[in-house]
Write an enzyme that holds these catalytic residues in place. Structure first.
Site, PDB file in Angstrom:
ATOM      1  N   ASP A   1       0.807  -1.219   0.000  1.00  0.00           N
ATOM      2  CA  ASP A   1       0.000   0.000   0.000  1.00  0.00           C
ATOM      3  C   ASP A   1       0.847   1.281   0.000  1.00  0.00           C
ATOM      4  O   ASP A   1       1.619   1.526   0.923  1.00  0.00           O
ATOM      5  CB  ASP A   1      -0.900   0.026   1.225  1.00  0.00           C
TER       6      ASP A   1
ATOM      7  N   GLU B   1      -4.325   2.380  -2.852  1.00  0.00           N
ATOM      8  CA  GLU B   1      -5.551   2.974  -2.309  1.00  0.00           C
ATOM      9  C   GLU B   1      -5.338   3.988  -1.190  1.00  0.00           C
ATOM     10  O   GLU B   1      -6.281   4.690  -0.820  1.00  0.00           O
ATOM     11  CB  GLU B   1      -6.506   1.867  -1.844  1.00  0.00           C
ATOM     12  N   ASN B   2      -4.119   4.098  -0.666  1.00  0.00           N
ATOM     13  CA  ASN B   2      -3.847   5.094   0.372  1.00  0.00           C
ATOM     14  C   ASN B   2      -2.914   6.200  -0.113  1.00  0.00           C
ATOM     15  O   ASN B   2      -2.297   6.890   0.690  1.00  0.00           O
ATOM     16  CB  ASN B   2      -3.240   4.434   1.604  1.00  0.00           C
TER      17      ASN B   2
ATOM     18  N   ASN C   1     -10.591  -1.075   0.388  1.00  0.00           N
ATOM     19  CA  ASN C   1     -11.799  -0.614   1.082  1.00  0.00           C
ATOM     20  C   ASN C   1     -12.015   0.896   0.992  1.00  0.00           C
ATOM     21  O   ASN C   1     -13.127   1.370   1.242  1.00  0.00           O
ATOM     22  CB  ASN C   1     -11.772  -1.045   2.549  1.00  0.00           C
ATOM     23  N   HIS C   2     -10.991   1.663   0.633  1.00  0.00           N
ATOM     24  CA  HIS C   2     -11.149   3.113   0.489  1.00  0.00           C
ATOM     25  C   HIS C   2     -11.403   3.532  -0.962  1.00  0.00           C
ATOM     26  O   HIS C   2     -11.266   4.715  -1.297  1.00  0.00           O
ATOM     27  CB  HIS C   2      -9.911   3.842   1.018  1.00  0.00           C
TER      28      HIS C   2
ATOM     29  N   HIS D   1      -7.079  -7.827  -0.445  1.00  0.00           N
ATOM     30  CA  HIS D   1      -7.015  -6.664   0.439  1.00  0.00           C
ATOM     31  C   HIS D   1      -7.914  -6.953   1.634  1.00  0.00           C
ATOM     32  O   HIS D   1      -9.146  -6.908   1.527  1.00  0.00           O
ATOM     33  CB  HIS D   1      -7.482  -5.421  -0.316  1.00  0.00           C
TER      34      HIS D   1
ATOM     35  N   HIS E   1      -3.342  -4.171   2.850  1.00  0.00           N
ATOM     36  CA  HIS E   1      -4.227  -3.431   3.749  1.00  0.00           C
ATOM     37  C   HIS E   1      -3.643  -3.177   5.127  1.00  0.00           C
ATOM     38  O   HIS E   1      -3.827  -2.100   5.688  1.00  0.00           O
ATOM     39  CB  HIS E   1      -5.596  -4.113   3.906  1.00  0.00           C
TER      40      HIS E   1
ATOM     41  N   HIS F   1      -0.488  -3.015   6.154  1.00  0.00           N
ATOM     42  CA  HIS F   1       0.688  -2.126   6.116  1.00  0.00           C
ATOM     43  C   HIS F   1       1.888  -2.643   6.905  1.00  0.00           C
ATOM     44  O   HIS F   1       2.869  -1.913   7.056  1.00  0.00           O
ATOM     45  CB  HIS F   1       0.341  -0.714   6.646  1.00  0.00           C
TER      46      HIS F   1
END
Length: 257
Positions: free
Chosen positions: A10, A41-42, A68-69, A150, A175, A177
């Site tokens: 991520d 996604e982050n 999820n984001h 994820h 997810h 990290h």
């Protein structure tokens, strides 16, 4: 022929984006990497914008996966329809924009990438990823298949690894990290690691300023996450895939500071 696949954990914030821009192409050369999948996604700390997806691709990624984001930034939704190199989890409802599964033509043969989202504690309105991926793979003709799972729970990610063992080339988790120490090859030839880790600030709590995270656990009111300062790092895993059989022959976790 063997194909070197680099999966990158991520990307968190501008620090993670900068690290990719400055180092990914040299990492590709150093390790002889043929294909790169990055979970992005982050990149906006929470969520990702179209420009940040483009920055990851321009830095040297072939595919960007999400999680999820995905829906945090509304402007990403039309972009998901426009660029097939950016995947959102396949088990979101079918009316959601974008795709969670795509096959990419490469000089080494077609490579299929599937993005899945776990359900434990993520509060996401998703289908069960286990029967869904069964459906996706029911008519699969592609030898090299890569899966980004994820998910929060290590058990859910490991279960998916064994569920797909021998049917796909590699399964990796994203997810949480924090890179896990279980990179290896499952009994039927699928490469696996429970979590790739993260790409972003090295001195942080999952990419967030440590003092903010501490204050949260002490009970302070929630507020917008602040990216930690300081030098970056890249974490991920390198999978060596036999292009004829699709089997993984070697897995190596990577941490580059």
């Amino acid at each position: 022929m063997t194909v070197q696949i680099l999966a990158i954990g991520d990307v968190v914030g501008q620090c993670g984006l900068n690290f990719l821009r400055e180092h990914l192409r040299s990492i590709r050369r150093q390790y002889g990497v043929n294909f790169v999948v990055v979970n992005g996604e982050n990149a906006n700390v929470v969520g990702v914008t179209p420009d940040q997806c483009k920055a990851i691709l321009n830095a040297g990624a072939d595919v960007v996966t999400l999680g999820n984001h995905t829906w945090t930034r509304w402007e990403l939704q039309p972009f998901l329809e426009q660029d097939a190199r950016v995947l959102r989890p396949a088990n979101f409802a079918p009316q959601c924009p974008g795709r969670g599964d795509a096959t990419y033509d490469t000089p080494y043969g077609p490579i299929r990438v599937i993005n899945l989202l776990g359900r434990f504690t993520l509060d996401a309105n998703t289908d069960n990823p286990f029967p869904l991926v069964d459906q996706i793979l029911a008519d699969n003709q592609t030898r090299m298949v890569l899966v980004d799972m994820h998910a929060e729970a290590t058990s859910e990610k490991r279960a998916m690894g064994y569920f797909l063992d021998g049917r796909v080339s590699a399964v990796w988790g994203t997810h949480t990290h924090v890179q896990t120490s279980d990179a290896g090859i499952l009994p039927n030839g699928t490469g696996y690691i429970t979590d790739l880790g993260m790409t972003g600030p090295g001195e942080s709590v999952l990419g967030i300023a440590p003092q903010q995270s501490i204050r949260k656990f002490l009970g302070d009111p929630p507020r917008r996450y602040e990216q930690a300062k300081g030098p970056g790092k890249l974490e991920g895993a390198l999978f060596t895939i036999d292009s004829e059989s699709g089997a993984c022959t070697h897995v190596e976790a990577l941490r580059i500071l």
